[in-house]
Design a protein around this motif. Sequence first.
Motif, PDB file in Angstrom:
ATOM      1  N   PRO A   1       0.843  -1.309   0.130  1.00  0.00           N
ATOM      2  CA  PRO A   1      -0.017   0.020   0.228  1.00  0.00           C
ATOM      3  C   PRO A   1       0.725   1.242  -0.023  1.00  0.00           C
TER       4      PRO A   1
ATOM      5  N   LEU B   1       2.727   2.070  -2.150  1.00  0.00           N
ATOM      6  CA  LEU B   1       3.060   2.673  -3.360  1.00  0.00           C
ATOM      7  C   LEU B   1       1.869   3.701  -3.590  1.00  0.00           C
ATOM      8  N   TYR B   2       0.634   3.373  -3.237  1.00  0.00           N
ATOM      9  CA  TYR B   2      -0.394   4.544  -3.110  1.00  0.00           C
ATOM     10  C   TYR B   2       0.042   5.951  -2.755  1.00  0.00           C
ATOM     11  N   LEU B   3       0.974   6.160  -2.017  1.00  0.00           N
ATOM     12  CA  LEU B   3       1.641   7.408  -1.559  1.00  0.00           C
ATOM     13  C   LEU B   3       2.023   8.103  -2.686  1.00  0.00           C
TER      14      LEU B   3
ATOM     15  N   ASN C   1       1.635   7.275  -5.902  1.00  0.00           N
ATOM     16  CA  ASN C   1       0.948   7.073  -7.117  1.00  0.00           C
ATOM     17  C   ASN C   1       0.324   7.983  -8.001  1.00  0.00           C
ATOM     18  N   GLY C   2      -0.196   9.106  -7.236  1.00  0.00           N
ATOM     19  CA  GLY C   2      -0.807  10.186  -7.828  1.00  0.00           C
ATOM     20  C   GLY C   2       0.306  10.934  -8.648  1.00  0.00           C
TER      21      GLY C   2
ATOM     22  N   ALA D   1       1.373   8.943 -11.483  1.00  0.00           N
ATOM     23  CA  ALA D   1       0.337   8.957 -12.844  1.00  0.00           C
ATOM     24  C   ALA D   1       0.522  10.326 -13.537  1.00  0.00           C
TER      25      ALA D   1
ATOM     26  N   LEU E   1       7.118   5.497  -9.428  1.00  0.00           N
ATOM     27  CA  LEU E   1       7.169   4.334  -9.026  1.00  0.00           C
ATOM     28  C   LEU E   1       8.073   3.241  -8.821  1.00  0.00           C
TER      29      LEU E   1
ATOM     30  N   TRP F   1      10.671   4.578  -6.181  1.00  0.00           N
ATOM     31  CA  TRP F   1      10.143   4.454  -4.999  1.00  0.00           C
ATOM     32  C   TRP F   1      10.226   2.956  -4.556  1.00  0.00           C
TER      33      TRP F   1
END
Length: 78
Positions: free
Chosen positions: A29, A31-33, A35-36, A39, A50, A53
């Motif tokens: 999870p 990666l969601y930090l 991800n924005g 993207a 990514l 990271w």
Amino acid sequence: MDTPTPPDRRLRRGLTAAFFFALFMGAGPGLYLVNGYAASGGTIAGMPALYAWAVGWCAVEAGIVLAAYLLIWRKETA
């Protein structure tokens, strides 16, 4: 095999906790930090965000394994 001393036990627990935290943050999870940012085409040191990271957290994990070898596992084999 001797029972580990309390400071050694704290070091083992600390390194274990740090390793699992890095494992959680690197490929889970965490990666969601980033991800924005990724993207939108963001890069970190010229690498896709990514990828940078994940590589960064893998480096942290490798450092923890190296510290465990030098501070804990080497004593057990000596």
